[in-house]
Design an enzyme around this catalytic site. Structure first.
Site, short mmCIF file in Angstrom:
data_model
loop_
_atom_site.label_atom_id
_atom_site.label_comp_id
_atom_site.label_asym_id
_atom_site.label_seq_id
_atom_site.Cartn_x
_atom_site.Cartn_y
_atom_site.Cartn_z
N HIS A 290 19.48 17.32 27.71
CA HIS A 290 20.46 16.31 28.13
C HIS A 290 20.45 15.10 27.22
CE1 HIS A 290 17.67 13.50 30.34
NE2 HIS A 290 17.02 14.59 30.68
N ASP A 302 12.63 11.77 26.72
CA ASP A 302 13.40 12.26 27.86
C ASP A 302 14.85 11.79 27.74
OD1 ASP A 302 14.22 13.26 30.30
OD2 ASP A 302 13.27 11.68 31.47
N GLU A 336 22.35 13.84 33.49
CA GLU A 336 21.27 14.62 34.12
C GLU A 336 20.42 13.75 35.02
OE1 GLU A 336 17.16 16.09 34.66
OE2 GLU A 336 17.83 14.29 33.62
#
Length: 472
Positions: A290, A302, A336
């Site tokens: 993502h 992340d 996400e």
């Protein structure tokens, strides 16, 4: 979060295999497992070429350098932000420049929340400015803030036992970290449970395996019929300090100010690129990560890393002049972090073709040195994946674990499509997860090279085999 999937199938004829195993006739034609094993073994030279290019050749460190350029330039990419849309524009152009097929954007409606200015000041038993990060979708406080006594609890059960003490207070959760799957419930549900007993706000000990006075943000969910109260994460250190203070009988008072606001949903996109299949172009192996992140740090780990090794997998295959039998599709998901919003809308749009999806893959647990592949699928499919992973013997990463997971691919896995993710170092991952520390400094280019090689080998071989992975 892991999902248990139970699939019930009718009785089908079985073939006896030379290996002593049985395989479902409806799933893997008349070929024996030995023949499939020989087919996979024939990819040994291709796998070695991919590994050499990614780890030792001219492509080494490419995924890291591409990632660093994007996140250093754009920064964090919160759902609804200009940064996210800028990143999507850049990636759309990058994928075209890379020579991939069918590069396009698929529209998605996504949430738009902004944290605004926020602070938490302890007024008693001493003056102490606390580090906080508001949780996603939290409401704000009145402009003057909320000033109230604190009730410290270590669990939802303790909150229920002490419900009469919670009214009109700020509930502080000092829950111990067990693992992410179990402990994250306090972040997601903390505000709702505190509101049910009349609290004015909630502060949640960050869901973290390690802390250097670092608050961790993340998604939280309100519940219909329950008052919405402001909620934020505090550091492990402050949560434990207030727990000690409370145990000594100290009265704790905090002034909490949060300028958080939620705006109407806004337009965004999933970003898609492909290597079109040479024989079965309608069939798909999906590789993904993502592109959005929280609004702290750089979103490098992340999930910038996962997005960029997924891109790199297609780049490696293209650079070697390979074109698998079925289509390799890269999807860079949007929103996400708000619960897989982009992936949910992608699933609703594409699920009519679910029978053509051979494997869905997502990298969203960091791109540290993995110990193997997590896989969800039938026993027959697992047997095949174990053979595919054996091609990674040069990297000494060949294990196949259970329970593939990923917010964005779980829609497909729950519907019976085989899924794969990477088994990563979660201790390190959750030290930096959703913090100001999620920057390129966390990333290791050599480890990203290895992850890219694994991702490319697995996706290419599964996409190039004569048959799709069996569903039963």
């Amino acid at each position: 979060m892991k999902f248990l999937i139970f699939t019930f199938v009718g009785v089908v004829p079985l073939l006896s295999l030379g290996s002593g195993k049985a395989i479902h006739k409806n799933d893997i034609s008349p070929r024996t497992f030995r023949e499939i094993k020989e087919e996979i073994a024939s990819y040994e030279d291709v796998a070695k070429r991919i590994i050499d290019l990614a780890v030792y050749g001219r492509a080494q460190n490419r995924s890291y350098e591409r990632l660093a350029l994007l996140v250093d330039t754009v920064g964090p990419r919160l759902s609804g932000s200009k940064n996210l849309e800028k990143a999507i524009e850049i990636m759309y152009q990058n994928l075209q420049d890379d020579g991939l097929d069918n590069v396009h954007l698929e529209p998605v409606k996504i949430p738009h929340w902004e944290r605004g200015e926020e602070s938490a000041l302890m007024l008693a038993p001493r003056i102490h400015k606390m580090a906080i990060l508001g949780l996603g979708s939290s409401i704000g406080t009145p402009p003057e803030g909320i000033t109230a006594e604190v009730l410290v609890v270590t669990s939802f059960d303790e909150l229920q036992r002490r419900a009469s003490e919670a009214r009109g207070k700020i509930v502080v959760y000092n829950q111990p970290y067990i693992n992410y799957e179990m402990t994250v419930h306090y972040r997601v549900r903390g505000a709702v449970e505190a509101a049910k007993v009349g609290a004015l706000a909630s502060l949640i000990r960050s869901v973290a395996s390690f802390s250097i006075y670092s608050p961790h943000t993340g998604f939280q969910a309100y519940q219909d019929g329950v008052p919405q109260i402001p909620t934020a994460c505090i550091t492990v250190e402050d949560a434990e300090m207030m727990s000690r203070m409370a145990s000594h009988g100290n009265t704790i008072v905090i002034q909490l100010k949060m300028g958080a606001k939620t705006f109407p949903d806004t337009d965004s996109f999933n970003t898609v690129a492909e290597i079109t299949g040479s024989k079965y172009p309608e069939q798909v192996v999906l590789v993904s990560g993502h592109l959005d992140s929280w609004d702290v740090g750089q979103g490098a780990m992340d999930d910038g890393g996962g997005a960029f090794v997924s891109w790199e997998a297609l780049s490696l295959i293209k650079d070697l002049g390979l074109r698998p039998k079925r289509t390799l599709r890269l999807v860079l998901w949007t929103a996400e972090e708000q619960g897989g919003i982009g992936a949910s809308q992608y699933y609703q749009f594409h699920k009519g073709n679910i029978s053509n999806y051979s494997l869905v893959m997502e990298s969203d647990s960091g791109t540290f040195l993995p110990t193997g592949l997590e896989f969800t699928g039938s026993e027959n499919a697992r047997d095949i994946m174990e053979q595919v992973m054996s091609l990674l013997q040069p990297l000494n990463i060949t294990q196949v674990f259970s329970d593939a997971e990923g917010t964005d691919i779980n829609f497909w896995i729950q519907a019976g499509v085989p899924g794969a993710s990477l088994r990563e170092d979660l201790q390190k991952y959750f030290s930096f997860h959703h913090t100001h520390g999620d920057t390129v400094t966390v990333m290791d280019p050599k480890q990203m090279n290895i992850v890219s090689a694994i991702w490319a080998v697995v996706s290419y071989v599964v996409a190039d085999m004569e048959e799709m992975l069996p569903r039963s």
